[in-house]
Design an enzyme around this catalytic site. Structure first.
Site, PDB file in Angstrom:
ATOM      1  N   ARG A  56       0.845  -1.169  -0.130  1.00 37.05           N
ATOM      2  CA  ARG A  56      -0.038  -0.199   0.019  1.00 37.05           C
ATOM      3  C   ARG A  56       0.822   1.270  -0.037  1.00 37.05           C
ATOM      4  O   ARG A  56       0.446   2.090  -0.426  1.00 37.05           O
ATOM      5  CB  ARG A  56      -0.920   0.061   1.050  1.00 37.05           C
ATOM      6  N   LYS A 221     -13.189  -9.935   8.043  1.00 35.50           N
ATOM      7  CA  LYS A 221     -14.202  -8.635   8.119  1.00 35.50           C
ATOM      8  C   LYS A 221     -15.497  -8.916   7.937  1.00 35.50           C
ATOM      9  O   LYS A 221     -16.116  -8.430   6.834  1.00 35.50           O
ATOM     10  CB  LYS A 221     -13.523  -7.433   7.359  1.00 35.50           C
ATOM     11  N   GLY A 373      -6.117  -5.393   1.731  1.00 35.07           N
ATOM     12  CA  GLY A 373      -4.863  -5.348   2.083  1.00 35.07           C
ATOM     13  C   GLY A 373      -4.034  -6.704   2.474  1.00 35.07           C
ATOM     14  O   GLY A 373      -3.192  -6.890   2.073  1.00 35.07           O
ATOM     15  N   GLY A 397     -12.889  -3.723   1.513  1.00 35.76           N
ATOM     16  CA  GLY A 397     -14.023  -3.264   1.407  1.00 35.76           C
ATOM     17  C   GLY A 397     -14.602  -2.109   0.235  1.00 35.76           C
ATOM     18  O   GLY A 397     -15.776  -2.213  -0.204  1.00 35.76           O
TER      19      GLY A 397
HETATM   20  P1  ADP Z   1      -8.609  -8.240   3.393  1.00 35.00           P
HETATM   21  O1  ADP Z   1      -7.968  -7.058   4.065  1.00 35.00           O
HETATM   22  O2  ADP Z   1      -8.022  -8.813   2.244  1.00 35.00           O
HETATM   23  O3  ADP Z   1      -9.857  -7.538   2.775  1.00 35.00           O
HETATM   24  P2  ADP Z   1      -9.881  -9.315   5.665  1.00 35.00           P
HETATM   25  O4  ADP Z   1      -9.304  -8.068   6.618  1.00 35.00           O
HETATM   26  O5  ADP Z   1     -11.204  -9.156   5.638  1.00 35.00           O
HETATM   27  O6  ADP Z   1      -9.269  -9.398   4.264  1.00 35.00           O
HETATM   28  O7  ADP Z   1      -9.220 -10.634   6.521  1.00 35.00           O
HETATM   29  C1  ADP Z   1      -7.961 -10.852   6.649  1.00 35.00           C
HETATM   30  C2  ADP Z   1      -7.851 -11.996   7.795  1.00 35.00           C
HETATM   31  O8  ADP Z   1      -8.708 -13.047   7.738  1.00 35.00           O
HETATM   32  C3  ADP Z   1      -6.183 -12.761   7.925  1.00 35.00           C
HETATM   33  O9  ADP Z   1      -5.771 -12.058   8.766  1.00 35.00           O
HETATM   34  C4  ADP Z   1      -6.486 -14.037   7.969  1.00 35.00           C
HETATM   35  O10 ADP Z   1      -5.937 -14.474   8.985  1.00 35.00           O
HETATM   36  C5  ADP Z   1      -8.106 -13.985   8.569  1.00 35.00           C
HETATM   37  N1  ADP Z   1      -8.859 -15.293   8.326  1.00 35.00           N
HETATM   38  C6  ADP Z   1      -8.997 -16.089   7.139  1.00 35.00           C
HETATM   39  N2  ADP Z   1      -9.764 -17.283   7.347  1.00 35.00           N
HETATM   40  C7  ADP Z   1      -9.823 -17.112   8.560  1.00 35.00           C
HETATM   41  C8  ADP Z   1     -10.557 -18.281   9.574  1.00 35.00           C
HETATM   42  N3  ADP Z   1     -11.093 -19.208   8.974  1.00 35.00           N
HETATM   43  N4  ADP Z   1     -10.626 -17.832  10.966  1.00 35.00           N
HETATM   44  C9  ADP Z   1     -10.108 -16.784  11.351  1.00 35.00           C
HETATM   45  N5  ADP Z   1      -9.316 -15.782  10.447  1.00 35.00           N
HETATM   46  C10 ADP Z   1      -9.509 -15.951   9.203  1.00 35.00           C
HETATM   47 MG    MG Z   2      -7.918  -6.884   6.185  1.00 37.41          MG
END
Ligand code: ADP
Ligand code: MG
Length: 417
Positions: A56, A221, A373, A397
């Protein structure tokens, strides 16, 4: 990513709610010697105070370098994490200032406060071409305040620091936060190169998406993302769901999900989505096996179970049968958007699902966009490179809301005069 060819550019109105071509670019601003407040999104993943993925920061370098080259006095601001409206130094941007300086190849000052005397004196010392990074915007309650007056007051303080505003923090543009939404209303403003590149790449998914179009969702999230995918469920052909996003869906189908969190409201939303998707003939593909363990740390005993998570266990990755099923859903896709890791990829024992899905998407002939991210950090951390994908978006998001056809407050603010 370089500067776009045209000074003005257009995109579907649906995407940002402003008139096509209405958003000014930084070429439209006379920045020489002026104080330019640049809102970036340097919300990078940190582990023990170390930046684990600087994607980023790199993504906004073209904008920052161009402004510095043109003799702007750069005031860079960002949030980092969710410090809860208070000064919590675990969320300090100080390490980001060091990395930014290395990447820009220029000195970057750091102001230990976002507004107030410390910020003012750092800004007063800037010569044309100099850069200061302000401390985490979210140390100030006004940044994210629900109360309009509190947000406006903080925006006014921020706006006083500068003559011009540039919005380049695409990943935060779905937030109606002071630095994203209110400050551009108070200063002459323009969109940075990152924002332009993101809008162009994502525009290809809204207006001209080739079919079949597969959406791959994962990550943690859950509440944020469930809230913004309702239209997408009917605009795509298939939705593949892994990561913690799968839990409310599995729970809605009556599967026990162990200690893995699923809020009853989310389960309810998922239940409605399953019905809506069936009505729209959109296929929702859920994991058929899961990797479970008592906790998400290295060296814990883990095993593979079918959809039912045993009591007291956490589901931390999708299993090998799910990988095969998801690969079959991706085969033949012409457009793929992926947001959210399939498991806790940060721990090697739970990284296989994310790695295999990344491999399948990288190998696909489809136009592929990876957003978020943590998702972007995951692909890089697992050994993939950005050029194996059509576009790696900084937005999670924000990208989802764009694809939904929602008006991103940050883009709308840049589109207004
Ligand atoms: P992004 O930033 O790509 O939008 P998020 O912030 O929503 O994604 O989620 C990323 C996090 O989700 C990672 O830190 C990962 O460890 C966690 N994650 C993925 N699968 C699981 C799970 N089954 N249980 C708990 N955490 C999870
Ligand atoms: Mg994230």
């Amino acid at each position: 990513m370089g500067p776009p060819q045209a000074g003005h550019w257009s995109l579907p109105v649906r995407l940002h709610g402003a008139k096509p071509g209405a958003m000014k670019t930084i070429e439209d601003l006379d920045v020489r010697g002026r104080r330019v407040l640049v809102r970036v999104d340097f919300n990078v993943p940190l582990h023990n105070g170390q930046i684990t993925d600087d994607g980023r920061i790199r993504a906004s370098l073209p904008t920052l370098a161009a402004l510095a080259d043109r003799g702007a006095r750069l005031i860079v601001c960002s949030h980092l994490g969710r410090p809860g409206d208070q000064r919590d130094l675990r969320y300090s941007l100080a390490p980001v200032a060091v990395r930014l300086s290395q990447l820009l190849g220029r000195e970057v000052k750091f102001a230990a406060d976002t507004v107030g005397p410390e910020a003012e004196s750092a800004i007063a010392s800037l010569l044309p071409g100099d850069t200061v990074l302000l401390e985490n915007l979210r140390f100030n309650p006004g940044e994210t305040a629900k109360d309009d007056a509190a947000r406006a007051a903080f925006a006014t303080q921020l706006a006083r620091l500068a003559d011009l505003y540039v919005g380049d923090g695409f990943a935060a543009m779905h937030r109606r936060h002071a630095s994203v939404f209110e400050v551009p209303a108070r200063l002459p403003h323009a969109a940075g190169y990152l924002v332009q590149a993101e809008v162009q790449a994502l525009g290809r998914l809204t207006a001209r998406a080739e079919r079949p179009y597969v959406l791959v969702l994962g990550g943690a999230k859950v509440r944020d993302k469930l809230g913004v995918i309702s239209n997408l469920l009917s605009t795509v052909d298939t939705v593949v769901v892994g990561g913690a996003m799968a839990f409310p869906f599995l729970a809605a189908l009556g599967h026990p999900i162990g200690h893995s969190p699923a809020d009853p409201d989310d389960v309810n939303t998922a239940r409605h989505y399953l019905l809506d998707a069936a009505a729209a003939r959109t296929e929702i593909v859920l994991p058929v096996d899961l990797v479970v363990a008592p906790e998400a740390t290295a060296n814990v005993p883990h095993r593979i179970v079918a959809r039912d998570v045993p009591h007291g266990q956490l589901a931390l990755d999708i299993g090998p049968e799910s990988v095969k099923l998801f690969e079959a859903s991706l085969a033949g896709a012409r457009t793929i958007f992926w947001n959210g890791p399939m498991g806790v990829f940060e721990v090697e024992a739970f990284a296989a699902g994310t790695r295999e899905i990344a491999r399948a998407i990288a190998a696909s002939d489809a136009y592929t966009v990876v957003g978020g991210g943590d998702t972007a950090a995951a692909i890089r951390g697992l050994g993939f490179t950005d050029d194996q994908f059509g576009h790696v978006s900084t937005g999670g998001g924000a990208s989802l809301e764009c694809l939904e056809g929602r008006v991103l407050p940050g883009l709308a603010a840049l589109g207004r005069d």
